[in-house]
Enzyme design. Structure first.
Site, PDB file in Angstrom:
ATOM      1  N   LYS A 120       0.786  -1.422   0.068  1.00 17.57           N
ATOM      2  CA  LYS A 120      -0.159   0.175  -0.199  1.00 17.57           C
ATOM      3  C   LYS A 120       0.784   1.125   0.072  1.00 17.57           C
ATOM      4  CE  LYS A 120      -4.465  -1.332   1.899  1.00 17.57           C
ATOM      5  NZ  LYS A 120      -5.539  -1.285   2.964  1.00 17.57           N
ATOM      6  N   LYS A 203      -9.128 -11.612  -8.737  1.00 16.98           N
ATOM      7  CA  LYS A 203     -10.218 -11.541  -7.923  1.00 16.98           C
ATOM      8  C   LYS A 203     -11.395 -10.338  -7.969  1.00 16.98           C
ATOM      9  CE  LYS A 203      -9.952 -10.674  -2.724  1.00 16.98           C
ATOM     10  NZ  LYS A 203      -9.146 -10.347  -1.493  1.00 16.98           N
ATOM     11  N   LYS A 206     -14.278  -4.421  -5.835  1.00 14.29           N
ATOM     12  CA  LYS A 206     -15.253  -3.307  -5.905  1.00 14.29           C
ATOM     13  C   LYS A 206     -14.723  -2.195  -6.613  1.00 14.29           C
ATOM     14  CE  LYS A 206     -13.332  -1.001  -2.258  1.00 14.29           C
ATOM     15  NZ  LYS A 206     -13.034  -1.334  -0.816  1.00 14.29           N
TER      16      LYS A 206
END
Ligand code: TRP
Length: 341
Positions: A120, A203, A206
């Site tokens: 991240k 995967k 969203k």
């Protein structure tokens, strides 16, 4: 340390970062409901809003909306706020208070090795927030402020749970106590991971730019059926055995989704549908998915139209949570030597 000194207690959290998908439902929420209904654990489920601002400071209205929507999703999926404790993290201040102690237990080296931090923060770690670096210590506090014994999470959170165990062990060792339990991860295997409907090697997410790649928990019956009918497949019929799905990621994904929704094994799906073409199988899957998921989206919209009801449920959940966290934090402070009057 004997495990029996701790009440069997499940804790898990989901970030209110917006956009719940079938992946959240099958990968997390459905299992949370099973653990709640089984009755062998106390179950505590948290919307981790403090974690939701670590990557970026989200606009306030967006965070409020996402937290309410996640709460609506939990309830629509079958979490009963009477049976489980359901609340948002920031309303239970002991999470952040214990996290501070854990910031002083965890070592920089441990935190720097977290793969999620490295992913991240990317190349520009200098620009990442201090909160993002400390994220796993807050997560450890989420769990240990309940003395939770079991934590259902996805594979990607395994390293954070190992860190939680290291923090508990170091605290117990340094203060010569047996206060925090060594928590057991309950990891969901990759077999139930829900993949992208247009690319079975990725995967379901969203954040994919194309809405066709996912089923949102807010999708209505028509949208659910259409996305399944348009899902990518291959021209071969369904095989007789799971081994026949090898190298066919799109086919495997639809079989896995069917199995998870119907609560049967992938092999049992093939026993029923071997030899069928995907055109036919997708009709059966669309019916099943609408049957299981449309009621969830209906209930979510009903709740989202009643935000005061959601806020009341979360407030009550936080009160119940604090019955557990206040004494555990107080005992922690006593062990550490923080004076009280
Ligand atoms: N880090 C978890 C995730 O992104 C969310 C989380 C925060 C959590 N605190 C937790 C999960 C405590 C389990 C237990 O999925």
């Amino acid at each position: 340390m004997t495990e029996t000194q701790f009440t069997p207690r499940v804790f898990s959290g989901i970030q209110p970062s917006g956009g719940l998908t079938l992946g959240n439902y099958l990968g997390a929420m459905k299992r949370f409901v099973t653990m709640q209904d089984e009755g062998s654990f106390e179950t505590i489920y948290c919307m981790v809003d403090l974690h939701a601002i670590t990557a970026r400071l989200v606009p306030a209205d967006e965070l409020r909306h996402n937290t309410r929507e996640l709460c609506a999703g939990f309830i629509a999926a079958g979490i009963d706020p009477e049976k489980s404790i359901l609340f948002n993290q920031s309303q239970v201040p002991e999470h952040a208070q214990l996290a501070w102690i854990f910031n002083c237990v965890a070592r920089m080296g441990w935190m720097g090795r977290m793969t999620q931090w490295k992913d991240k923060a990317g190349k520009n770690a200098e620009a990442a927030s201090l909160g993002l670096f400390a994220y796993p210590a807050l997560m450890a506090a989420d769990i240990l402020v309940y003395h939770a014994t079991h934590v259902p999470v996805g594979e990607d959170q395994k390293q954070h749970l190992e860190l939680t165990r290291d923090i508990a062990a170091k605290f117990n060792h340094d203060y010569e106590v047996e206060f925090f339990p060594v928590t057991e991860p309950v990891i969901e295997g990759a077999a139930t991971r829900v993949m992208n409907l247009q690319d079975g090697t990725k995967k379901m997410s969203k954040s994919d730019p194309s809405d066709k790649t996912r089923i949102n928990l807010t999708d209505d019956a028509d949208a659910i059926a259409k996305k399944i009918r348009k899902a990518k497949t291959d021209p071969d019929p369904l095989p007789e055995a799971v081994a026949g799905l090898e190298g066919r990621p799109d086919a495997r994904n639809l079989v896995n989704i069917y199995a998870a929704l119907a609560d049967i094994t992938p092999q049992a799906v093939l026993d029923q549908h071997a030899g069928a073409l995907f055109g036919h199988f997708k009709m059966a899957l669309a019916d099943l998915a609408v049957d299981k998921l449309a009621p969830i989206s209906t209930e979510m919209s009903r709740l989202m139209a009643a935000p005061a009801e959601i806020d009341r449920i979360l407030g009550r959940g936080a009160e119940r949570a604090r019955e557990i966290t206040v004494p555990i934090l107080q005992q922690t402070y006593d062990i550490v030597g923080m004076l009280r009057s």
